[in-house]
Design a protein around this motif. Structure first.
Motif, mmCIF file in Angstrom:
data_model
loop_
_atom_site.group_PDB
_atom_site.id
_atom_site.type_symbol
_atom_site.label_atom_id
_atom_site.label_comp_id
_atom_site.label_asym_id
_atom_site.label_seq_id
_atom_site.Cartn_x
_atom_site.Cartn_y
_atom_site.Cartn_z
ATOM 1 N N ILE A 28 5.638 -4.461 -6.677
ATOM 2 C CA ILE A 28 4.763 -5.847 -6.850
ATOM 3 C C ILE A 28 5.588 -6.947 -7.128
ATOM 4 O O ILE A 28 5.915 -8.073 -6.636
ATOM 5 C CB ILE A 28 3.494 -5.741 -7.581
ATOM 6 N N ARG A 37 5.421 -11.569 -3.659
ATOM 7 C CA ARG A 37 4.689 -10.814 -4.842
ATOM 8 C C ARG A 37 3.217 -10.922 -4.601
ATOM 9 O O ARG A 37 2.342 -10.087 -4.768
ATOM 10 C CB ARG A 37 5.164 -11.484 -6.043
ATOM 11 N N ARG A 40 2.156 -8.679 -1.610
ATOM 12 C CA ARG A 40 2.128 -7.175 -2.081
ATOM 13 C C ARG A 40 1.048 -6.829 -2.838
ATOM 14 O O ARG A 40 0.230 -5.845 -2.607
ATOM 15 C CB ARG A 40 3.517 -6.972 -2.896
ATOM 16 N N ALA A 41 0.703 -7.809 -4.089
ATOM 17 C CA ALA A 41 -0.502 -7.507 -4.608
ATOM 18 C C ALA A 41 -1.762 -7.557 -4.003
ATOM 19 O O ALA A 41 -2.484 -6.858 -4.193
ATOM 20 C CB ALA A 41 -0.610 -8.458 -5.791
#
Length: 185
Positions: A28, A37, A40-41
């Motif tokens: 992440i 980021r 991804r989270a």
């Protein structure tokens, strides 16, 4: 434990959990920019809510008053992504093997070695027989009949050690990534 012998399954299973979580966090935080980021989270969070929705369906669970189902929370995550300029189609399920490979490379590890150790640990965690043959040490065997033996197996430290070292390296990489992101803002 008192005899100095540890069953093969437990340490591998525990280290697998640590490795997967550290690798996921490294993955992440390893995105090239804040948008990646976030993506991804949100992808991970959305997958978590998909699992929750499945559990709710399996158990006929309904949240209490004012609560939301996993399916509703998945939609909230999709809406949040869109509000951040992240296409919902990009929130595909993060595959553990790919996450571990990318995190291993990010941490300067040989992805193939990390993947092999993780797969053995997963085999133990899922009660598969093959990792006992590949990553355990036989200490005794008793003939149980004309065609079979009962074997006593313990953890083979030489086989487990790389998993522990990889996990530790990922933890240190996570710490470095986290500190870098925290001081950047």
């Amino acid at each position: 434990m008192h005899a100095g012998e540890v069953d093969p399954q437990s340490p591998w299973t525990l280290m697998r959990g640590a490795l997967e979580n550290f690798a996921t966090a490294v993955w992440i935080l390893g995105g090239n920019d804040r948008a990646e980021r976030r993506r991804r989270a949100l992808a991970l969070w959305r997958e978590d809510m998909r699992n929750r929705a499945q559990h709710e369906e399996d158990t006929d669970h309904q949240p209490g008053p004012g609560g939301k189902t996993g399916r509703e929370r998945r939609q909230d995550i999709a809406d949040l992504a869109l509000s951040l300029g992240i296409p919902t189609a990009s929130l595909s399920k993060p595959e553990a093997g790919k996450v571990i490979k990318e995190a291993a490379e990010d941490a300067g590890l040989k992805a193939r070695e990390v993947s092999a150790a993780w797969r053995a640990a997963s085999g133990f965690a899922h009660g598969r027989y093959w990792p006992n043959l590949r990553a355990s040490m036989p200490i005794d065997a008793v003939r149980g009949g004309p065609y079979h033996y009962l074997m006593a197996l313990v953890i083979d430290e030489d086989q487990r050690r790389p998993l522990t070292q990889h996990t530790r390296t990922l933890l240190h990489r996570l710490h470095d990534r986290y500190q870098a992101r925290a001081t950047a803002h």
